[in-house]
Design an enzyme around this catalytic site. Structure first.
Site, PDB file in Angstrom:
ATOM      1  N   LYS A  78       4.157  11.315   0.195  1.00 42.70           N
ATOM      2  CA  LYS A  78       3.789  12.727   0.242  1.00 42.70           C
ATOM      3  C   LYS A  78       5.024  13.561   0.542  1.00 42.70           C
ATOM      4  O   LYS A  78       5.815  13.218   1.430  1.00 42.70           O
ATOM      5  CB  LYS A  78       2.717  12.935   1.317  1.00 42.70           C
ATOM      6  N   SER A 159      -4.980  18.304   2.074  1.00 34.27           N
ATOM      7  CA  SER A 159      -3.725  18.630   1.431  1.00 34.27           C
ATOM      8  C   SER A 159      -3.096  17.463   0.675  1.00 34.27           C
ATOM      9  O   SER A 159      -2.237  17.659  -0.187  1.00 34.27           O
ATOM     10  CB  SER A 159      -2.729  19.138   2.475  1.00 34.27           C
ATOM     11  N   SER A 183      -7.009  16.024   5.914  1.00 40.97           N
ATOM     12  CA  SER A 183      -6.199  16.026   4.700  1.00 40.97           C
ATOM     13  C   SER A 183      -5.875  14.658   4.129  1.00 40.97           C
ATOM     14  O   SER A 183      -5.262  14.567   3.070  1.00 40.97           O
ATOM     15  CB  SER A 183      -4.898  16.797   4.945  1.00 40.97           C
TER      16      SER A 183
END
Length: 490
Positions: A78, A159, A183
């Site tokens: 990420k 997210s 998330s």
């Protein structure tokens, strides 16, 4: 080579140990798949040359008999984790051109275990969002499609939407995520994969771009419970560079997958059945309860009375911490700089150009609740309620071993749907936020499909630093669910 991308991490490790293929071949297969599915926009930065170099080194170590726990496994990172020599953006314009000269502790731990870095994954800007629509680099598309409307483009959740989409689309065997209010778990549910937010402090936050420091926690996302356990083994551990990192031993999480949960008590919270709860979500939840009962566990109704205050509490605490953390982005030291007539003017112009709408909204909320005259009325009160929410869980765990709830209130929704009202968007995290406020481990796994053919997830919540029980119960549920569905064409 395309079939190699459909292996789980555990399967790939066993096959490479047997010499059935090399890490280089496995990595090349994923690089080719990434190129074929670039339209999903899951990656911000692809690093194929770096990946192939790491894969060759992994092959050398395996031949030398020094293979690590994730030797040769291609992962996505990420783009909130700082990676040495690789662009790190947090999906924000304000970090344009930022290339760290250091590696986050979590990604460094994965590299030590032999993992291969395929690239940096897309996300909501600064991890603020539930749809992956707030990224400066464009929205990520969920690889799943509605059977009733295959042309509709769906969100992957947020997210960690890029992470979830990449794992689901077989363009990464696993991925790192971060979870502040859901998330990891919500996008895992939307994309039909497994993801766990460990106990706060289990994984180091050092080198992860901060959103809300008392909530942010790194965790793994993969296609199976066992794969998440293998990844968390490599990611976790005490880090003296992070004052919030817990000096706790890291157990072998994969060994917890015994398949035996007889005698365990599973809490079913009354407050997670609000009026109007989606009927399909409720049905999957009830099915999950029956799976656990059939495996020898005992469902127990519990009460978490302050659950209804979790969402407003979170949206005071998290923006307050974000407004403090994001004050460092001023155009002076790194990232974007927009010239101004004075220092203050440069600050204003840089931040106005660099931050997106959702980030600006949360900074403004956070600055407001921390301001003179409002701190006690909002932030201080929210912290008191947060302690009450944590106390609810502590009392519940005096009588149960794990808690089962839905992960999200619906299946994945379409791009552009539910997005006019930010409060409606924030409600996507209604089932995950209480766990985050209490700092507890929470795991989401796919448990079924909606009538439109979309994944629905269930969440397991555990005691602090008792990820082993969470994994044990999750393994049993995974076996019962037999979730083998995949996005069409993948």
């Amino acid at each position: 080579m395309s079939n190699l991308t459909h292996l789980t991490i555990a399967q790939a490790l066993k096959s490479m140990d047997k010499g059935e293929f090399t890490a280089t071949e496995l990595t090349q297969a994923h690089i080719e798949a990434m190129a074929a599915r670039r339209s999903l926009n899951a990656y911000i930065t692809e690093t194929p040359e770096l990946a192939l170099g790491q894969a060759k080194a992994a092959d050398d170590r395996r031949r030398a008999g020094t293979a690590g726990g994730l030797e040769g496994i291609p992962l996505g990172i990420k783009d909130l984790f700082c990676t040495k020599g690789v662009l790190t953006t947090a999906a924000s314009h304000i970090l344009d051109g930022f290339t760290p000269q250091y590696e986050s502790t979590v990604s460094a731990n994965l590299l030590k275990a032999g993992a291969v870095t395929l690239g940096k994954l897309n996300l909501d800007e600064f991890a603020m969002g539930s749809s992956n629509m707030t990224s400066h680099y464009g929205a990520v598309e969920n690889p799943w499609k509605r059977t009733s409307d295959p042309a509709a483009r769906l969100v992957p959740g947020g997210s960690s939407g890029g992470s979830a989409a990449a794992v689901s689309a077989r363009i990464a065997m696993g991925a790192t995520g971060t979870d502040t209010g859901g998330s990891i778990r919500q996008p895992a549910a939307f994309c039909g994969i497994t993801g766990i937010k460990p106990t706060y402090g289990r994984c180091s936050r050092w080198g992860i771009v901060a959103f809300a420091s008392s909530l942010d926690q790194a965790g793994p996302m993969a296609r199976t419970v066992e794969d998440c356990a293998l990844m968390l083994n490599a990611m976790a551990g005490h880090d003296p560079k992070d004052s919030t990192s817990a000096p706790m031993p890291v157990p072998d999480f994969a060994k917890a997958l015994t398949g035996d949960i007889r005698g365990l008590k599973v809490g079913i919270p009354l407050e997670y059945r609000p009026d109007g709860l989606n009927a399909e979500v409720l049905k999957v939840w009830e099915q999950g309860i029956e799976w656990l009962r059939a495996a020898g566990a005992t469902p127990v109704e519990i009460s978490l009375p302050h659950t209804k205050y979790a969402l407003p509490t979170y949206y005071i605490v998290a923006p307050a911490e974000a407004s403090s953390n994001l004050a460092r982005y001023d155009g002076v030291r790194f990232g974007l700089r927009v010239p101004g007539t004075s220092l203050d003017d440069m600050y204003k112009k840089t931040r106005a150009a660099g931050f997106g709408k959702e980030v600006r909204r949360r900074i403004m909320i956070g600055t407001y609740v921390l301001s003179a005259g409002y701190y006690d009325a909002y932030y201080a009160k929210a912290q008191k309620v947060r302690r009450m929410i944590a106390e609810d869980f502590r009392k519940a765990f005096e009588t149960v071993d794990v808690i089962l709830t839905p992960t999200a209130p619906s299946a994945a929704f379409g791009m552009g749907e539910n997005m006019d009202d930010p409060v409606t968007m924030w409600l996507n995290d209604v089932f995950t936020i209480p766990t985050s406020l209490a700092g507890l481990p929470g795991l989401s796994l796919p448990a079924g499909l909606s009538s439109d053919g979309l994944p629905l997830g269930l969440q397991l919540i555990g005691r602090p630093f008792d990820e082993e029980t969470v994994f044990k119960v999750a393994g049993v549920m995974e076996s019962a669910a037999q979730f083998t569905a995949a996005p069409e064409g993948i």
